[in-house]
Design an enzyme around this catalytic site. Structure first.
Site, mmCIF file in Angstrom:
data_model
loop_
_atom_site.group_PDB
_atom_site.id
_atom_site.type_symbol
_atom_site.label_atom_id
_atom_site.label_comp_id
_atom_site.label_asym_id
_atom_site.label_seq_id
_atom_site.Cartn_x
_atom_site.Cartn_y
_atom_site.Cartn_z
ATOM 1 N N LYS A 183 -2.547 -125.647 -40.948
ATOM 2 C CA LYS A 183 -1.982 -124.547 -41.827
ATOM 3 C C LYS A 183 -0.827 -125.101 -42.523
ATOM 4 O O LYS A 183 0.279 -125.420 -42.298
ATOM 5 C CB LYS A 183 -1.641 -123.411 -41.076
ATOM 6 N N GLU A 257 8.279 -131.214 -34.310
ATOM 7 C CA GLU A 257 9.002 -132.084 -34.899
ATOM 8 C C GLU A 257 10.134 -131.081 -35.789
ATOM 9 O O GLU A 257 9.687 -130.674 -36.708
ATOM 10 C CB GLU A 257 8.239 -132.925 -35.993
ATOM 11 N N CYS A 293 14.009 -134.605 -42.895
ATOM 12 C CA CYS A 293 14.553 -133.988 -41.767
ATOM 13 C C CYS A 293 15.237 -135.339 -41.065
ATOM 14 O O CYS A 293 16.225 -134.931 -40.474
ATOM 15 C CB CYS A 293 13.379 -133.595 -40.884
ATOM 16 N N GLU A 392 21.988 -128.106 -40.595
ATOM 17 C CA GLU A 392 21.069 -129.063 -41.356
ATOM 18 C C GLU A 392 21.169 -128.055 -42.762
ATOM 19 O O GLU A 392 20.915 -126.963 -42.849
ATOM 20 C CB GLU A 392 19.813 -128.910 -40.826
HETATM 21 P P1 NAD Z 1 10.044 -123.319 -41.564
HETATM 22 O O1 NAD Z 1 10.024 -123.709 -40.043
HETATM 23 O O2 NAD Z 1 10.421 -122.335 -42.085
HETATM 24 O O3 NAD Z 1 8.151 -123.502 -41.793
HETATM 25 C C1 NAD Z 1 7.438 -124.707 -41.346
HETATM 26 C C2 NAD Z 1 5.856 -124.169 -41.406
HETATM 27 O O4 NAD Z 1 5.916 -123.400 -40.347
HETATM 28 C C3 NAD Z 1 5.606 -123.546 -42.392
HETATM 29 O O5 NAD Z 1 4.008 -123.597 -42.610
HETATM 30 C C4 NAD Z 1 5.665 -121.844 -42.204
HETATM 31 O O6 NAD Z 1 4.991 -121.074 -42.885
HETATM 32 C C5 NAD Z 1 5.147 -122.100 -40.554
HETATM 33 N N1 NAD Z 1 6.035 -121.132 -39.721
HETATM 34 C C6 NAD Z 1 7.190 -120.590 -39.594
HETATM 35 N N2 NAD Z 1 7.736 -119.622 -38.794
HETATM 36 C C7 NAD Z 1 6.400 -119.613 -38.096
HETATM 37 C C8 NAD Z 1 6.179 -119.078 -36.770
HETATM 38 N N3 NAD Z 1 7.187 -118.317 -36.204
HETATM 39 N N4 NAD Z 1 4.817 -119.331 -36.174
HETATM 40 C C9 NAD Z 1 3.850 -120.082 -36.935
HETATM 41 N N5 NAD Z 1 4.289 -120.755 -37.919
HETATM 42 C C10 NAD Z 1 5.580 -120.555 -38.417
HETATM 43 O O7 NAD Z 1 10.442 -124.979 -42.244
HETATM 44 P P2 NAD Z 1 10.451 -125.271 -43.621
HETATM 45 O O8 NAD Z 1 11.789 -124.784 -44.412
HETATM 46 O O9 NAD Z 1 9.118 -125.275 -44.300
HETATM 47 O O10 NAD Z 1 10.817 -126.684 -43.558
HETATM 48 C C11 NAD Z 1 11.738 -127.351 -43.388
HETATM 49 C C12 NAD Z 1 12.141 -127.850 -42.024
HETATM 50 O O11 NAD Z 1 11.388 -128.563 -41.640
HETATM 51 C C13 NAD Z 1 13.599 -128.312 -41.859
HETATM 52 O O12 NAD Z 1 14.201 -128.055 -40.626
HETATM 53 C C14 NAD Z 1 13.245 -129.953 -41.606
HETATM 54 O O13 NAD Z 1 14.189 -130.627 -40.945
HETATM 55 C C15 NAD Z 1 11.930 -129.540 -40.855
HETATM 56 N N6 NAD Z 1 11.225 -130.995 -40.925
HETATM 57 C C16 NAD Z 1 11.282 -131.778 -39.746
HETATM 58 C C17 NAD Z 1 10.483 -132.732 -39.672
HETATM 59 C C18 NAD Z 1 10.436 -133.704 -38.488
HETATM 60 O O14 NAD Z 1 9.403 -134.551 -38.411
HETATM 61 N N7 NAD Z 1 11.254 -133.436 -37.317
HETATM 62 C C19 NAD Z 1 9.731 -133.436 -40.782
HETATM 63 C C20 NAD Z 1 10.070 -132.643 -41.948
HETATM 64 C C21 NAD Z 1 10.704 -131.402 -41.954
#
Ligand code: NAD
Length: 485
Positions: A183, A257, A293, A392
């Protein structure tokens, strides 16, 4: 129709076919450099997720299916898939930059090439890993210890590195014989159609990879779906906690992650010459406009050289060309959305209210009236307990925190809820490694930082659970069966 659109843009890739979506609901990503819509693709609804899980289930469960293939045969498919992704490199890089604001030069380095390398790396591991071993039993007879694929994987990725983060999940899943429902995030979705086209062209068997672009609802439905055996998630810490709660209740394995606020410790012997460390320091702290991240966004500077460090970081931030993500000269593009820009500007306002000293940036760049741009911003004299240093921000905002001695630097580095990345900057790499070993973090670099596919990547503390990459990254896609004979 925009040139970024796949010829399959009205369909979803499920069960190896392009199928009609359940409803006419659309996702319309916007180019954050221009605020122009980029075209529309279907939004997957619960029914589409159900169909994708059913296809992945059938591919996994069928006798003679993917899970039962010799690993070397799966590896061949993965290598063809990598080649098909490589063949679409420029289209993928353009699609990513147009959607999330990643400078095209960076997209060409990281979002293409790297995914193919990860697929080839796991294809190699599929060939060389022993998935079964026989031991003498202590009670007589022998025991065959088998590593078997966990099953159908629900893979959920954010928008900031849509290709890389999807491949971190797809590659080990395919290597072990799992099947995947991916997804993508609605902000970065057009490139996922190119991945589907590559899978199709490579002859990835039907149902091994299914793609359901959608928002939180589709993600939540996938996480709790009875047909899913394991969840692999990359995203924010709050979403990760929500997903972990569901997986805990279901006793469903999950890798997470999550976010970070990593420390970049500048030691007192560091060579603070932009020509010497400028490029690596910028890469480690500001890559992808701060939307990464693992960045070292808390720069810890010794009191003895504090002013020098602040001047260096300020000069580097000021020197970076800000502009349209598709311009080859751009090193800092826009933030992904107006909402994300508002969030980042909110943090800048909080930093000022907390009394931190702004040394550069803080506003919107002149001459860029359209697009979700924020100037590269540096705050000095930041208290490590302040919001600016603890949360963050996910934008081009750095804070410089003073420290007294190395013990104090390590204490401050570890005074964080997160533990994902980090760096140590020094003229003496051995001394740097000794300091790095004291930092509570999943990954850390000395004078450079880039996750290497051969080494596990993941977080301590609120930065996540489990590891991706390296041979360790395959374990999450396997479970163990002991067969007594
Ligand atoms: P987000 O958590 O809002 O969304 C990430 C994904 O999860 C999206 O596809 C979203 O549609 C889905 N999602 C959100 N809530 C959900 C739920 N309750 N159940 C299932 N799916 C859900 O994050 P974002 O704003 O898209 O991305 C930025 C974040 O990602 C930052 O916090 C960043 O640090 C983190 N990130 C972490 C890594 C890592 O490897 N640790 C890498 C890249 C980004």
């Amino acid at each position: 129709m925009s040139t970024l659109m796949s010829r399959h843009h009205e369909h979803l890739y499920i069960g190896g076919q392009w199928v009609r979506p359940a409803t006419g609901r659309l996702i319309t990503p916007v180019n954050p450099s221009t605020e122009e819509p980029l075209g529309s693709v279907p939004e997957a609804m619960e029914e589409d997720v159900d169909a994708a899980v059913a296809a992945a289930r059938a591919a996994f469960d069928s006798p003679g299916g993917w899970a039962s293939w010799e690993p070397a045969r799966r590896a061949e498919v993965m290598e063809r898939f990598a080649a098909e992704l490589d063949a679409r490199a420029e289209a993928i890089a353009t699609a990513v930059s147009s959607q999330n604001g990643m400078p095209i030069a960076i997209a060409r380095q990281l979002e293409v090439g790297y995914p193919g390398a990860v697929l080839r790396y796991y294809a190699g591991l599929a060939r060389t890993t022993e998935f079964s071993e026989t031991r003498d039993g202590l009670l007589g007879g022998s025991v065959e210890v088998r590593k078997v694929p966990v099953g159908v994987v629900g893979a959920i990725v954010p928008w900031n590195y849509p290709q890389v983060l999807a491949t971190f999940k797809i590659a080990p899943a395919m290597a072990t014989g799992c099947t995947v429902v991916l997804k993508p995030s609605p902000e970065a979705v057009l490139d996922s159609f190119l991945v589907a086209e590559a899978a199709e062209a490579a002859g990835v068997p039907a149902g091994v990879l299914n793609i359901v672009p959608g928002g939180r609802e589709a993600g939540a439905h996938l996480v709790s779906h009875p047909g899913v055996d394991k969840v692999a998630f990359t995203g924010s810490t709050p979403a990760g906690r929500a997903i972990a709660e569901v997986c805990g209740r279901l006793l469903r394995p999950v890798t997470l992650e999550l976010g970070g606020k990593s420390a970049g410790i500048v030691l007192d012997d560091a060579v603070l010459d932009p020509a010497e460390i400028g490029e690596e320091l910028v890469r480690a702290t500001l890559t992808n406009n701060g939307q990464t991240c693992f960045l070292s966004t808390r720069i810890l500077a010794p009191r003895s050289r504090y002013a020098e460090v602040v001047d260096l970081v300020t000069a580097l931030a000021r020197s970076l060309p800000v502009g349209d993500a598709l311009d080859e000269r751009t090193l800092v593009g826009p933030l992904v959305s107006a909402q994300q820009r508002d969030r980042v500007e909110g943090y800048i306002a909080k930093g000022l209210a907390e009394g931190a000293r702004l040394t550069t940036g803080g506003g919107r760049p002149a001459g860029l009236e359209r697009g979700f741009f924020v100037e590269p911003t540096v705050f000095a004299d930041v208290d490590n307990r302040s919001v600016l240093a603890q949360e963050e921000i996910f934008g081009p905002v750095l804070c410089v925190v003073p420290y007294e001695d190395v013990d104090d630097a390590v204490r401050i580095a570890n005074d964080s809820d997160f533990g994902l990345g980090g760096t140590v900057w020094t003229a003496d790499p051995e001394r740097g490694a000794a300091v790095a070993r004291r930092v509570q973090t999943g990954t850390i670099g000395v004078n450079r930082y880039l996750p290497d596919p051969a080494a596990p990547f993941g977080g301590f503390k609120a930065s996540g659970l489990g590891r991706e990459l390296g041979p360790e990254g395959m374990q999450a896609y396997l479970q163990t069966q002991s067969l007594y004979r």
